[in-house]
Enzyme design. Structure first.
Site, PDB file in Angstrom:
ATOM      1  N   ARG A 208       0.790  -1.160   0.008  1.00 38.08           N
ATOM      2  CA  ARG A 208      -0.065  -0.087   0.027  1.00 38.08           C
ATOM      3  C   ARG A 208       0.717   1.204  -0.067  1.00 38.08           C
ATOM      4  O   ARG A 208       0.500   2.379  -0.583  1.00 38.08           O
ATOM      5  CB  ARG A 208      -1.240   0.124   1.164  1.00 38.08           C
ATOM      6  CG  ARG A 208      -1.474   1.219   1.476  1.00 38.08           C
ATOM      7  CD  ARG A 208      -2.700   1.298   2.667  1.00 38.08           C
ATOM      8  NE  ARG A 208      -3.535   0.385   2.505  1.00 38.08           N
ATOM      9  CZ  ARG A 208      -4.175  -0.555   3.156  1.00 38.08           C
ATOM     10  NH1 ARG A 208      -3.904  -0.319   4.578  1.00 38.08           N
ATOM     11  NH2 ARG A 208      -5.279  -1.325   3.051  1.00 38.08           N
ATOM     12  N   TYR A 209       1.935   1.224   0.634  1.00 36.34           N
ATOM     13  CA  TYR A 209       2.765   2.420   0.925  1.00 36.34           C
ATOM     14  C   TYR A 209       3.975   2.437  -0.089  1.00 36.34           C
ATOM     15  O   TYR A 209       4.354   1.334  -0.360  1.00 36.34           O
ATOM     16  CB  TYR A 209       3.038   2.419   2.453  1.00 36.34           C
ATOM     17  CG  TYR A 209       2.114   2.992   3.242  1.00 36.34           C
ATOM     18  CD1 TYR A 209       1.755   3.980   3.479  1.00 36.34           C
ATOM     19  CD2 TYR A 209       1.717   1.899   4.179  1.00 36.34           C
ATOM     20  CE1 TYR A 209       0.621   4.337   4.366  1.00 36.34           C
ATOM     21  CE2 TYR A 209       0.647   1.854   4.985  1.00 36.34           C
ATOM     22  CZ  TYR A 209      -0.052   3.390   5.238  1.00 36.34           C
ATOM     23  OH  TYR A 209      -0.800   3.581   6.021  1.00 36.34           O
ATOM     24  N   ARG A 212       7.386   0.246   1.784  1.00 32.38           N
ATOM     25  CA  ARG A 212       7.312  -0.908   2.757  1.00 32.38           C
ATOM     26  C   ARG A 212       6.018  -1.760   2.568  1.00 32.38           C
ATOM     27  O   ARG A 212       4.873  -1.348   1.650  1.00 32.38           O
ATOM     28  CB  ARG A 212       7.079  -0.465   4.013  1.00 32.38           C
ATOM     29  CG  ARG A 212       5.925   0.514   4.247  1.00 32.38           C
ATOM     30  CD  ARG A 212       6.369   1.659   5.460  1.00 32.38           C
ATOM     31  NE  ARG A 212       5.502   2.427   5.995  1.00 32.38           N
ATOM     32  CZ  ARG A 212       5.228   3.487   5.372  1.00 32.38           C
ATOM     33  NH1 ARG A 212       5.472   3.884   4.093  1.00 32.38           N
ATOM     34  NH2 ARG A 212       4.114   4.268   5.817  1.00 32.38           N
ATOM     35  N   CYS A 221      -3.125 -17.127  15.178  1.00 34.38           N
ATOM     36  CA  CYS A 221      -2.719 -16.438  16.347  1.00 34.38           C
ATOM     37  C   CYS A 221      -2.717 -16.883  17.648  1.00 34.38           C
ATOM     38  O   CYS A 221      -3.469 -18.186  17.699  1.00 34.38           O
ATOM     39  CB  CYS A 221      -3.824 -15.054  16.351  1.00 34.38           C
ATOM     40  SG  CYS A 221      -3.850 -14.015  14.930  1.00 34.38           S
ATOM     41  N   CYS A 225      -8.333 -12.284  18.967  1.00 37.45           N
ATOM     42  CA  CYS A 225      -8.845 -11.124  19.753  1.00 37.45           C
ATOM     43  C   CYS A 225     -10.383 -10.838  19.081  1.00 37.45           C
ATOM     44  O   CYS A 225     -10.620 -10.649  17.673  1.00 37.45           O
ATOM     45  CB  CYS A 225      -8.083 -10.022  19.602  1.00 37.45           C
ATOM     46  SG  CYS A 225      -6.180 -10.511  19.827  1.00 37.45           S
ATOM     47  N   CYS A 228     -10.761  -8.210  16.343  1.00 39.20           N
ATOM     48  CA  CYS A 228      -9.901  -8.280  15.282  1.00 39.20           C
ATOM     49  C   CYS A 228     -10.203  -7.536  13.744  1.00 39.20           C
ATOM     50  O   CYS A 228     -11.485  -7.894  13.435  1.00 39.20           O
ATOM     51  CB  CYS A 228      -9.373  -9.544  14.957  1.00 39.20           C
ATOM     52  SG  CYS A 228      -7.911  -9.812  13.771  1.00 39.20           S
ATOM     53  N   ARG A 230      -8.806  -8.087  10.892  1.00 40.74           N
ATOM     54  CA  ARG A 230      -8.678  -9.069   9.833  1.00 40.74           C
ATOM     55  C   ARG A 230      -9.361 -10.201  10.312  1.00 40.74           C
ATOM     56  O   ARG A 230      -8.910 -11.300   9.761  1.00 40.74           O
ATOM     57  CB  ARG A 230      -7.136  -9.126   9.703  1.00 40.74           C
ATOM     58  CG  ARG A 230      -6.643  -9.062   8.342  1.00 40.74           C
ATOM     59  CD  ARG A 230      -5.141  -9.052   8.342  1.00 40.74           C
ATOM     60  NE  ARG A 230      -4.539  -7.757   8.426  1.00 40.74           N
ATOM     61  CZ  ARG A 230      -3.417  -7.502   9.101  1.00 40.74           C
ATOM     62  NH1 ARG A 230      -2.601  -8.716   9.429  1.00 40.74           N
ATOM     63  NH2 ARG A 230      -2.772  -6.312   8.967  1.00 40.74           N
ATOM     64  N   ASP A 390     -11.414  -0.264  13.443  1.00 44.30           N
ATOM     65  CA  ASP A 390     -11.869  -0.553  11.891  1.00 44.30           C
ATOM     66  C   ASP A 390     -13.320  -0.903  11.818  1.00 44.30           C
ATOM     67  O   ASP A 390     -14.248  -1.145  12.771  1.00 44.30           O
ATOM     68  CB  ASP A 390     -11.029  -1.329  11.261  1.00 44.30           C
ATOM     69  CG  ASP A 390      -9.598  -0.859  11.263  1.00 44.30           C
ATOM     70  OD1 ASP A 390      -9.508   0.215  11.103  1.00 44.30           O
ATOM     71  OD2 ASP A 390      -8.456  -1.643  11.294  1.00 44.30           O
ATOM     72  N   ASP A 427      -7.280   4.258  10.282  1.00 43.58           N
ATOM     73  CA  ASP A 427      -7.125   3.385   9.293  1.00 43.58           C
ATOM     74  C   ASP A 427      -8.040   3.665   7.974  1.00 43.58           C
ATOM     75  O   ASP A 427      -9.113   2.893   8.408  1.00 43.58           O
ATOM     76  CB  ASP A 427      -6.534   2.030   9.562  1.00 43.58           C
ATOM     77  CG  ASP A 427      -5.356   1.556   8.582  1.00 43.58           C
ATOM     78  OD1 ASP A 427      -5.250   2.059   7.566  1.00 43.58           O
ATOM     79  OD2 ASP A 427      -4.965   0.515   8.976  1.00 43.58           O
ATOM     80  N   LYS A 434      -3.114   4.578   7.096  1.00 41.60           N
ATOM     81  CA  LYS A 434      -3.270   5.490   8.313  1.00 41.60           C
ATOM     82  C   LYS A 434      -3.255   6.856   8.473  1.00 41.60           C
ATOM     83  O   LYS A 434      -2.176   7.571   7.830  1.00 41.60           O
ATOM     84  CB  LYS A 434      -2.224   4.781   9.284  1.00 41.60           C
ATOM     85  CG  LYS A 434      -2.049   3.199   9.367  1.00 41.60           C
ATOM     86  CD  LYS A 434      -0.996   2.810   9.974  1.00 41.60           C
ATOM     87  CE  LYS A 434      -0.963   1.237  10.189  1.00 41.60           C
ATOM     88  NZ  LYS A 434      -0.720   0.761   8.912  1.00 41.60           N
TER      89      LYS A 434
END
Ligand SMILES: *Cc1c(COP(=O)(O)O)cnc(C)c1O
Ligand code: SF4
Length: 492
Positions: A208-209, A212, A221, A225, A228, A230, A390, A427, A434
């Protein structure tokens, strides 16, 4: 008062002894690995630990040490098992009933059956539950009102803020499968950050950037969570072929200088896979920085083994290795096992940052966040981002207003160490990345136009000229820049 102080001192003492014990245990384990004394050493160590736990419990110092003996059915788990992260994952609670039973919470069993049926009939994808005993042990069951479970039978109550409040424990809320997850809010989107639109080379890599990439090497995981972002794809495996495709893309794109290894959770990958990927990235000249995104120091601190940190230390320097973790509440830093994990990582030379998510009823108030950032820096972790929640499907009950984030930022800047300040970001839905959102300290110009007027941390909420500060305007560029800031404020 006196007894309060005494128990403070006692707790500190107990923590110190526990830290030393853990260190001696690690050192012994490494020294004896593979020898015939290894098993015997573990037996003695777990016996000493059980005695220690009993002594602490008798002294009533329950907060000072890993409180895992609180979990029903885990009282006699030997230390070597508790410290084994694979054992933790294998024994993770995967249903609400198992978690509630281990916490000793009495609830109406039939209610869970009714709620379970709602999950089975749900039209939206649901996200599995996984809570390692290590994380569950931090939950304080006395803060949870068990009557809530029964009231949740009725879907009209799922989004009831008062009931959410009564599930009082911030650790519990991040772990417990709640029926509000079945609600699809009007703004919800399965992939709000458009990560799946920015995958130029297979499933593992998001670009995206400019300089990076996000590199997802596992779907696993330590804990799933509940908030989450994702959640649409966590728990799905990522084949090695996809990882290889990602590596090829990185090789071919010399603008990539920072590779963010994540998932899922980067550290759910084996030491061998992690080392293989690091070694391949080391051979790519334009890659300068490798970052790991992992919540294991919080939810599965047993994963931070001396073997893992020794491996990372060996590679630190060939490429610069960084780590981002994800603490959301100061209580998560009370766990001595977490603090030990952070110390091992810091000693291995990894600079650490923390990304928190603003979560309703968990950490959405200034005092909690101020305490969190202070404890983070006290453990050599720099607060990096606070995210607004999000717009993923099924987490609207965690969502907080943007204004809450701004209040929190005002309560941190100036009130504690400058390096404890994270950046509050949204985000952006639709893949905008972000975007920082910050309180505005520039007020305008002095009457004669020669000075810029500023608020400071202590006078932020005062009105009028009182408490304002001045800095001279140096020329037209300053005037234009400040006007632009002010226009943006006006427009808001
Ligand atoms: C967050 C993120 C990054 C890293 O962003 P930083 O601001 O450098 O931490 C990179 N790629 C994607 C897709 C991200 O979401
Ligand atoms: S560790 Fe991260 S990716 Fe995994 S469930 Fe938690 S928030 Fe999601």
């Amino acid at each position: 008062m006196v007894s309060g102080k005494l128990s403070e001192v006692g707790r500190a003492l107990f923590r110190g002894v526990q830290g030393l014990g853990a260190y001696a245990h690690d050192t012994g384990r490494i020294a004896l690995r593979g020898t015939r004394y290894e098993a015997r050493f573990e037996q003695v160590a777990s016996r000493v630990y059980l005695k220690w736990r009993a002594a602490v419990e008798t002294a009533g110092l329950k907060d000072g040490v890993a409180p895992y003996w609180r979990l029903k059915g885990f009282e006699t788990v030997p230390l070597r098992q508790w410290l084994n992260w694979k054992w933790q994952v294998k024994n993770a609670f995967d249903t609400p009933a198992k978690l509630l039973d281990a916490l000793g919470i009495k609830y109406n069993k039939n209610s869970l059956v009714v709620i379970g049926q709602a999950f089975e009939q749900a039209e939206i994808d649901t996200f599995p539950m996984r809570v390692p005993p290590a994380y569950a042990a931090m939950i304080d069951p006395t803060k949870i009102d068990p009557a809530v479970i029964q009231e949740l039978e009725n879907p009209a109550n799922w989004h009831n803020p008062e009931l959410w409040q009564r599930l009082g424990d911030p650790i519990f809320k991040q772990a417990f499968l709640h029926p509000a997850e079945l609600i699809k809010d009007e703004h919800d989107d399965a992939d709000p950050l458009h990560e799946d639109h920015m995958k130029p080379a297979g499933a593992a890599l998001t670009h995206r950037y400019p300089d990076r990439v996000l590199f997802e090497i596992t779907g696993q995981c330590g804990m799933y969570c509940r908030h989450c972002t994702r959640r649409r794809k966590v728990d799905q495996p990522i084949p090695m072929a996809e990882i290889e495709k990602g590596l090829d893309y990185i090789r071919q794109h010399s603008e990539i200088r920072d590779v963010l290894i994540s998932g899922g959770d980067a550290f759910l990958a084996s030491d061998e896979l992690l080392e293989a990927i690091i070694s391949k990235l080391e051979k790519i000249p334009h890659v300068e920085v490798i970052r790991f995104g992992t919540r294991t120091p919080v939810v599965l601190p047993q994963r931070i083994t001396p073997a893992l940190t020794a491996m990372l230390k060996r590679h630190q320097g060939v490429k610069k290795l960084w780590l981002n973790t994800h603490f959301n509440h100061p209580r998560e830093l009370e766990n001595p096992e977490s603090r030990r994990a952070l110390a091992l990582l810091a000693d291995a030379g990894l600079p650490m940052g923390n990304q928190s998510v603003l979560l309703k009823g968990v950490n959405d108030d200034p005092a909690t966040m101020l305490e969190l950032v202070r404890r983070l820096v006290a453990n050599r972790v720099r607060p990096y981002y606070i995210y607004i929640n999000d717009l993923s499907v099924g987490i609207s009950h965690f969502r907080t207003p943007v204004s809450t984030g701004l209040q929190i930022m005002k309560a941190i800047r100036g009130w504690t160490s400058g390096f404890a300040n994270p950046t509050f970001v949204i985000d952006a839905p639709g893949g905008g990345g972000k975007i920082p959102v910050a309180p505005q300290y520039v007020v305008g110009f002095s009457d004669d136009g020669k000075f810029i007027l500023l608020r400071n941390f202590a006078t932020f909420d005062q009105t009028g000229e009182k408490g304002l500060f001045k800095y001279p305007v140096s020329g037209p560029a300053d005037i234009e820049a400040v006007r632009q800031l002010l226009r943006m404020q006006e427009g808001a």
